[in-house]
Every structure is written in C-alpha cells, then in structure tokens.
Design a protein around this motif. Structure first.
Motif, PDB file in Angstrom:
ATOM      1  N   THR A  42      -1.360  -5.380   6.580  1.00 13.41           N
ATOM      2  CA  THR A  42      -0.660  -5.259   5.353  1.00 13.41           C
ATOM      3  C   THR A  42      -0.677  -4.040   4.717  1.00 13.41           C
ATOM      4  N   GLU A  81       1.312  -6.022  -1.895  1.00 13.54           N
ATOM      5  CA  GLU A  81       1.213  -6.207  -0.612  1.00 13.54           C
ATOM      6  C   GLU A  81       2.212  -6.819   0.268  1.00 13.54           C
ATOM      7  N   THR A 122      -8.481  -5.005  -6.087  1.00 10.93           N
ATOM      8  CA  THR A 122      -7.828  -3.936  -5.633  1.00 10.93           C
ATOM      9  C   THR A 122      -8.806  -2.854  -4.773  1.00 10.93           C
ATOM     10  N   ARG A 166      -1.016  -4.745  -8.084  1.00 14.47           N
ATOM     11  CA  ARG A 166      -1.197  -4.416  -6.586  1.00 14.47           C
ATOM     12  C   ARG A 166      -0.029  -5.145  -5.732  1.00 14.47           C
ATOM     13  N   ALA A 177      -4.833  -9.262  -2.475  1.00 14.25           N
ATOM     14  CA  ALA A 177      -4.841  -8.815  -3.629  1.00 14.25           C
ATOM     15  C   ALA A 177      -5.762 -10.018  -4.456  1.00 14.25           C
ATOM     16  N   TRP A 194      -0.438  -2.025   1.456  1.00 12.66           N
ATOM     17  CA  TRP A 194      -0.606  -2.263  -0.055  1.00 12.66           C
ATOM     18  C   TRP A 194      -0.395  -1.053  -0.900  1.00 12.66           C
TER      19      TRP A 194
END
Length: 157
Positions: A148, A101, A16, A99, A12, A150
């Motif tokens: 990850t 994550e 994005t 955002r 992040a 997101w």
C-alpha cells in the motif's frame, strides 16, 4: 523520505501515519478497471465535495483540492505503470489531514528520481507526491506480495 513508512502505516480506517484518526473512509475497487486514473480522480472529487472541500470558497481551499487530485493521479499512474495496476483506492478524511492509499501487487518501492531533472520527460510522479504531501510511505502486505502506497495532505484551512 525514502518511500518506506515514515510513521505507523496501515489502512486509513485506523489512523494516519501521524496518529490522526480518520472520521470517514471511502474505498474504490480498481482491479481490471479501464481508465483507472480518471475514475480515481472522479471518485476522490466526489468525496471532496461530500466532505466540504469543494466547491472551494477560497484560493487556498481550491489549491488544496487540486493538490489532492494531482497526488491521486500520480499514485494511480505509478501503480498502472510499475505494479500491474492498482487494486484499490482508499481515501480517508480526518480533521487535519486527508489520507490516500493505493493498494497494488507490485514488489517495487516508489521513490523520487534523484537527481530530479525538471526538464526531462517522465519520472516526476513521486517528486510531485513528496513536494505536495505532509508525509508518504509504503507498507508491505504482511500476508504476501503487494503493498500500500499512502500519502497524507493537509486539510484546507
């Protein structure tokens, strides 16, 4: 969306998936934490307060904050159920998007169950994420195992 990256993924603190720069990023380590879901929600709620999302002045702003907290709950729950628990939560704020994550060591790829059956218990998490978010995806750890997950949500107007 299939669950694989829709745009440029990554942390992040860069930007994005749609290229919106993040002004502020917060991190919460979750390795071995008991009560990861409520802890993650409290952490994000505090960030939303600090960033002016809460307390909400309008119904739309309140709904946007509630959507963020629901998505956090779903992503952290998925990591707990399917990936031996989350390692870290990152939340980043930009001018147009927020955002989220979740980093974990799991090898699977989250995806909404198809067909989605609203009346059946379980299996709604990624369907909810897909419905509430502007975009979401998965970025694999290039150094080895893990990923990850997101998700990006629109900032309230």
């Amino acid at each position: 969306m299939t669950g694989e990256p829709g745009g440029a993924g990554g942390p992040a603190e860069r930007e994005t998936g749609k290229g919106h720069p993040m002004r502020q990023v917060r991190r919460l380590r979750l390795v071995g934490v008991s009560g990861a879901v409520p802890r993650a929600r409290d952490f994000v709620r505090q960030a939303l307060q600090d960033w002016g999302w809460l307390p909400a002045a309008t119904g739309d702003q309140r709904a946007a904050a509630e959507d963020v907290l629901l998505v956090v709950s779903e992503l952290v729950t998925n990591a707990c159920l399917h990936a031996d628990g989350p390692e870290e939560l990152r939340v980043g704020s930009g001018s147009k998007v927020l955002r989220l994550e979740i980093v974990d060591q799991g090898s699977g790829s989250p995806a909404p169950r198809t067909p989605h059956r609203a009346g059946r218990p379980g299996g709604h998490g990624m369907f909810i994420v897909q419905r509430l978010c502007l975009d979401w995806g998965v970025v694999r750890n290039p150094e080895g195992s893990g990923k990850t997950v997101w998700a990006e949500l629109a900032a309230p107007s």
